[in-house]
Design a protein around this motif. Structure first.
Motif, PDB file in Angstrom:
ATOM      1  N   PRO A 136      87.091  55.161  32.531  1.00 23.33           N
ATOM      2  CA  PRO A 136      87.998  56.081  33.219  1.00 23.33           C
ATOM      3  C   PRO A 136      87.403  57.481  33.344  1.00 23.33           C
ATOM      4  O   PRO A 136      86.448  57.827  32.647  1.00 23.33           O
ATOM      5  CB  PRO A 136      89.224  56.112  32.297  1.00 23.33           C
ATOM      6  N   SER A 137      87.987  58.269  34.206  1.00 23.47           N
ATOM      7  CA  SER A 137      87.605  59.679  34.252  1.00 23.47           C
ATOM      8  C   SER A 137      88.329  60.385  33.105  1.00 23.47           C
ATOM      9  O   SER A 137      89.384  59.948  32.654  1.00 23.47           O
ATOM     10  CB  SER A 137      87.976  60.303  35.598  1.00 23.47           C
ATOM     11  N   ILE A 138      87.720  61.436  32.621  1.00 22.14           N
ATOM     12  CA  ILE A 138      88.311  62.215  31.536  1.00 22.14           C
ATOM     13  C   ILE A 138      88.490  63.642  32.042  1.00 22.14           C
ATOM     14  O   ILE A 138      87.512  64.291  32.423  1.00 22.14           O
ATOM     15  CB  ILE A 138      87.422  62.184  30.273  1.00 22.14           C
ATOM     16  N   MET A 139      89.721  64.081  32.066  1.00 20.89           N
ATOM     17  CA  MET A 139      90.066  65.430  32.545  1.00 20.89           C
ATOM     18  C   MET A 139      89.457  65.677  33.930  1.00 20.89           C
ATOM     19  O   MET A 139      88.897  66.738  34.191  1.00 20.89           O
ATOM     20  CB  MET A 139      89.646  66.491  31.528  1.00 20.89           C
ATOM     21  N   GLY A 140      89.524  64.659  34.787  1.00 21.53           N
ATOM     22  CA  GLY A 140      89.039  64.790  36.154  1.00 21.53           C
ATOM     23  C   GLY A 140      87.542  64.625  36.328  1.00 21.53           C
ATOM     24  O   GLY A 140      87.028  64.714  37.435  1.00 21.53           O
ATOM     25  N   ASP A 149      72.228  50.037  27.491  1.00 24.10           N
ATOM     26  CA  ASP A 149      71.337  48.898  27.253  1.00 24.10           C
ATOM     27  C   ASP A 149      70.898  48.869  25.790  1.00 24.10           C
ATOM     28  O   ASP A 149      70.655  49.914  25.181  1.00 24.10           O
ATOM     29  CB  ASP A 149      70.080  48.997  28.132  1.00 24.10           C
ATOM     30  N   PHE A 150      70.772  47.665  25.240  1.00 23.01           N
ATOM     31  CA  PHE A 150      70.261  47.472  23.891  1.00 23.01           C
ATOM     32  C   PHE A 150      68.782  47.110  23.943  1.00 23.01           C
ATOM     33  O   PHE A 150      68.346  46.342  24.808  1.00 23.01           O
ATOM     34  CB  PHE A 150      71.006  46.324  23.195  1.00 23.01           C
ATOM     35  N   PHE A 151      68.020  47.659  23.012  1.00 22.39           N
ATOM     36  CA  PHE A 151      66.611  47.341  22.854  1.00 22.39           C
ATOM     37  C   PHE A 151      66.333  47.150  21.371  1.00 22.39           C
ATOM     38  O   PHE A 151      67.155  47.488  20.520  1.00 22.39           O
ATOM     39  CB  PHE A 151      65.734  48.482  23.397  1.00 22.39           C
ATOM     40  N   LYS A 152      65.171  46.632  21.044  1.00 23.56           N
ATOM     41  CA  LYS A 152      64.828  46.432  19.634  1.00 23.56           C
ATOM     42  C   LYS A 152      64.785  47.793  18.933  1.00 23.56           C
ATOM     43  O   LYS A 152      63.972  48.649  19.263  1.00 23.56           O
ATOM     44  CB  LYS A 152      63.479  45.729  19.500  1.00 23.56           C
ATOM     45  N   GLY A 153      65.696  47.966  18.004  1.00 26.40           N
ATOM     46  CA  GLY A 153      65.719  49.174  17.183  1.00 26.40           C
ATOM     47  C   GLY A 153      66.549  50.322  17.715  1.00 26.40           C
ATOM     48  O   GLY A 153      66.754  51.300  17.023  1.00 26.40           O
ATOM     49  N   TYR A 154      67.059  50.232  18.952  1.00 26.10           N
ATOM     50  CA  TYR A 154      67.861  51.351  19.452  1.00 26.10           C
ATOM     51  C   TYR A 154      68.760  50.932  20.612  1.00 26.10           C
ATOM     52  O   TYR A 154      68.584  49.884  21.226  1.00 26.10           O
ATOM     53  CB  TYR A 154      66.963  52.516  19.871  1.00 26.10           C
ATOM     54  N   LEU A 155      69.711  51.791  20.895  1.00 26.32           N
ATOM     55  CA  LEU A 155      70.626  51.653  22.021  1.00 26.32           C
ATOM     56  C   LEU A 155      70.339  52.789  22.986  1.00 26.32           C
ATOM     57  O   LEU A 155      70.220  53.938  22.563  1.00 26.32           O
ATOM     58  CB  LEU A 155      72.066  51.760  21.521  1.00 26.32           C
ATOM     59  N   GLU A 156      70.205  52.476  24.263  1.00 26.41           N
ATOM     60  CA  GLU A 156      69.970  53.492  25.261  1.00 26.41           C
ATOM     61  C   GLU A 156      71.252  53.735  26.049  1.00 26.41           C
ATOM     62  O   GLU A 156      71.898  52.788  26.495  1.00 26.41           O
ATOM     63  CB  GLU A 156      68.879  53.019  26.222  1.00 26.41           C
ATOM     64  N   PHE A 157      71.616  54.999  26.176  1.00 33.71           N
ATOM     65  CA  PHE A 157      72.802  55.378  26.929  1.00 33.71           C
ATOM     66  C   PHE A 157      72.460  56.566  27.784  1.00 33.71           C
ATOM     67  O   PHE A 157      71.908  57.554  27.307  1.00 33.71           O
ATOM     68  CB  PHE A 157      73.950  55.733  25.959  1.00 33.71           C
ATOM     69  N   GLY A 158      72.738  56.456  29.054  1.00 32.42           N
ATOM     70  CA  GLY A 158      72.490  57.567  29.973  1.00 32.42           C
ATOM     71  C   GLY A 158      73.685  57.744  30.890  1.00 32.42           C
ATOM     72  O   GLY A 158      74.384  56.797  31.205  1.00 32.42           O
ATOM     73  N   MET A 159      73.930  58.996  31.301  1.00 30.88           N
ATOM     74  CA  MET A 159      75.088  59.256  32.133  1.00 30.88           C
ATOM     75  C   MET A 159      74.869  60.478  32.983  1.00 30.88           C
ATOM     76  O   MET A 159      74.227  61.451  32.574  1.00 30.88           O
ATOM     77  CB  MET A 159      76.304  59.512  31.204  1.00 30.88           C
ATOM     78  N   SER A 160      75.363  60.409  34.199  1.00 26.67           N
ATOM     79  CA  SER A 160      75.425  61.610  35.026  1.00 26.67           C
ATOM     80  C   SER A 160      76.902  61.852  35.328  1.00 26.67           C
ATOM     81  O   SER A 160      77.642  60.922  35.624  1.00 26.67           O
ATOM     82  CB  SER A 160      74.605  61.450  36.308  1.00 26.67           C
ATOM     83  N   VAL A 161      77.318  63.101  35.201  1.00 26.00           N
ATOM     84  CA  VAL A 161      78.734  63.427  35.437  1.00 26.00           C
ATOM     85  C   VAL A 161      78.876  64.244  36.703  1.00 26.00           C
ATOM     86  O   VAL A 161      77.990  64.920  37.117  1.00 26.00           O
ATOM     87  CB  VAL A 161      79.336  64.173  34.234  1.00 26.00           C
TER      88      VAL A 161
END
Length: 161
Positions: A136-140, A149-161
């Motif tokens: 969902p959107s948060i405060m517009g 995405d999951f990889f060996k040893g870490y989780l990758e998270f990226g976002m553009s707002v």
């Protein structure tokens, strides 16, 4: 956040039976064997560990239970602004010898009530994940353009707002 006997009764109904509705509850946890371990692979995330939980209602210790070898495994990913995936293994483990309660239950009964709730809720969550959970959107602010995405040893998270 205040937890009440009503909320605990979702897991163990005997809290309301014994103490009544709306009573404040104190919950504490303690690691008993080793730190809780979590891991990341391309197949998802795992978690396992042991924890002793103490629950107090009013001034009485209502439950002490040591959950040994609890475990979980799941895989979630993003696609087109939604989260998909599957939670596989979800086990409350076993309850160790350090068990006491005022609720008139055995450790096997407490474990069965907890595992039944976990199993029921995992089915619901997996149905939601199979269909996709829109972010969902948060405060517009539109947060739907993200990658997870999951990889060996870490989780990758990226976002553009």
């Amino acid at each position: 956040m205040t937890v009440t006997t009503d909320q605990l009764a979702v897991v163990i109904p005997e809290f309301v039976t014994k103490y009544g509705a709306g009573k404040a509850v104190g919950i504490s946890g303690m690691l008993v064997k080793a730190p809780i371990v979590t891991g990341f692979t391309s197949e998802g995330q795992t978690i396992k560990g042991d924890i002793r939980v103490t629950i107090m209602v009013e001034s009485e210790v209502a439950l002490i239970a040591e959950f040994n070898d609890f475990a979980g495994k799941g895989n979630i990913y993003s696609q087109a602004g939604s989260i998909f995936g599957n939670l596989g293994l979800a086990s409350a483990g076993s309850i160790g010898a350090n068990f006491t309660t005022t609720l008139g239950l055995t450790s096997d009964q407490v474990l069965a009530e907890l595992q039944t709730l976990i199993d029921t809720e995992i089915v619901v969550v997996n149905q939601l994940l199979a269909a996709g959970i829109a972010v969902p959107s948060i405060m517009g602010i539109d947060l739907s353009d993200f990658e997870l995405d999951f990889f060996k040893g870490y989780l990758e998270f990226g976002m553009s707002v």
